[in-house]
Scaffold this motif. Sequence first.
Motif, PDB file in Angstrom:
ATOM      1  N   ALA A  40       0.541  -0.942  -0.627  1.00  0.00           N
ATOM      2  CA  ALA A  40       0.127   0.328   0.236  1.00  0.00           C
ATOM      3  C   ALA A  40       0.938   1.381  -0.293  1.00  0.00           C
ATOM      4  O   ALA A  40       0.488   2.102  -0.868  1.00  0.00           O
ATOM      5  N   ASN A  44       0.114   2.627  -3.677  1.00  0.00           N
ATOM      6  CA  ASN A  44      -1.603   3.575  -3.453  1.00  0.00           C
ATOM      7  C   ASN A  44      -1.166   4.540  -3.819  1.00  0.00           C
ATOM      8  O   ASN A  44      -1.766   4.883  -5.483  1.00  0.00           O
ATOM      9  N   LEU A  49      -4.463   5.389  -5.251  1.00  0.00           N
ATOM     10  CA  LEU A  49      -5.735   5.427  -4.366  1.00  0.00           C
ATOM     11  C   LEU A  49      -5.881   5.831  -3.028  1.00  0.00           C
ATOM     12  O   LEU A  49      -4.615   6.781  -2.617  1.00  0.00           O
ATOM     13  N   THR A  50      -6.946   6.662  -2.473  1.00  0.00           N
ATOM     14  CA  THR A  50      -6.916   7.504  -0.808  1.00  0.00           C
ATOM     15  C   THR A  50      -7.309   5.780  -0.070  1.00  0.00           C
ATOM     16  O   THR A  50      -7.082   4.923  -0.195  1.00  0.00           O
ATOM     17  N   THR A  53     -11.106   4.669  -0.408  1.00  0.00           N
ATOM     18  CA  THR A  53     -10.730   3.288  -1.947  1.00  0.00           C
ATOM     19  C   THR A  53     -10.018   2.493  -1.975  1.00  0.00           C
ATOM     20  O   THR A  53     -10.962   1.146  -2.352  1.00  0.00           O
ATOM     21  N   TYR A  54      -8.656   2.560  -1.164  1.00  0.00           N
ATOM     22  CA  TYR A  54      -7.749   1.342  -0.465  1.00  0.00           C
ATOM     23  C   TYR A  54      -8.454   0.499   0.180  1.00  0.00           C
ATOM     24  O   TYR A  54      -8.558  -0.541  -0.066  1.00  0.00           O
ATOM     25  N   PHE A 105      -8.023   1.611  -9.773  1.00  0.00           N
ATOM     26  CA  PHE A 105      -8.826   1.376  -8.520  1.00  0.00           C
ATOM     27  C   PHE A 105      -9.803   0.248  -8.991  1.00  0.00           C
ATOM     28  O   PHE A 105     -10.579  -0.971  -8.128  1.00  0.00           O
TER      29      PHE A 105
END
Length: 438
Positions: A40, A44, A49-50, A53-54, A105
């Motif tokens: 991550a 990310n 990805l935030t 959303t992660y 995503f």
Amino acid sequence: MTSNTPLQRANSKAIRRLLPILILLLFINYLDRVNVGFAAPTMNPDIGLTALTYGIGVAVFFIGYVLLEIPSNYVMYRVGARTWISRIAITWGLVAAAHALVTDFPTFAIARVLLGVAEAGLLPGILLYISLWFSGPQRILVLGIYYVAVPLSTAIGGPVSNWLIHHGSETFGLDGWRFMFAAEGLAATALGIVVIFLLPSRPRDARWLTDEEKQAMEGASDRASANHHGSRTFAAALRSVVTLRLAGIFLLLTFPMFAISFFLPLLTSAVDGGGEAAVNLVTFIPFTLGALASFGWSRFCQKRGLRPWHYALPAGIGGVGVLVCALGGTSFPVLLGGIIVAAVGIYAAIPVFWSFATGSLTGAAAAAGLALINTVGSLGGFIAGYFTGWLRDATGAYQVPLGVMAACLVVSAAIALVSLRRQPLTVTPDAVDARTEG
């Protein structure tokens, strides 16, 4: 204990032959499920990805997993453990390796859903498999040894994953996190092929047991089933109050367990002094101690027979550890200390819980009940991914989600302390030994 009876000899051989394979399966399975947490910090930003959303991407893994868990275990009950466990490992490994191809995503979410579909049925299938081989207090010890793999997948797998990420960059033209996904996924596929050759479905299929040992092990299992007074059919287990009660207890345990696994690298990076070395430290030390606690506490329970407080005490201790993390602010030493206490408590509680669950179900009921319990528990993983990410974005810190995790563990302990007293389970070692030794 001297192995001087056919059943004792059979148990010793089965532990040596089967547990290394089963432990390695669980180790790689949990590693392929939680290694996304180690990817991550670099993945990310790469794919946009935030935290939310992660978290959603992590959570949707459990959609396919939950939908197919019970059907998968039913198929395994019908076709046999070796064939079905091998199929699961091969397909989950290929999907895990395909995580190296995600670009945004939507592709990340699709990969996570497919991974859940591929993995569905593995854990309850292996628990059912263990129940076919081991009974009585021996099963408590075996589950304790087996579950050592879960914390070790974080303790050892974390540094290994970080090493692959940082040293696998540009290998075959891949980013480090992509190389990590590919390497660890293909390891699962290779292990699935090994299972075909080394994992007999039942004691009567084991070439390394004598006829006398096969009869002793099968007879112990048959006598355990004959003395069981709970649900016996597939359908009855799905609507059993015992099964639903166990599922609720497990849900409250799995939410904090998965949340810690998924968010620990991000949580560590957010505190003072958090970096690659800190992430390795906060994963290796607590989860190694968690592995030791899993074995040591199971050994203690094996000698004394199962009691509700054998689950409630470590689960409550785990809650205290998570609460320490919540109150520690941005202090890395406090975070490390809290995670140590939490890991010891959670991973000591898990094999005790499954000892209660496998001792409360038998035959087709075990196939259905264990799958349902794990399915409901898997919702904890879904909640952990989505809810933790949402709370983190909403509050700007991890303190609130950590407080929720702590409360779940304490409530799980309280419910177990009251309700497990009513389980249809023999809890004294002497009674079980007399029953299984005949």
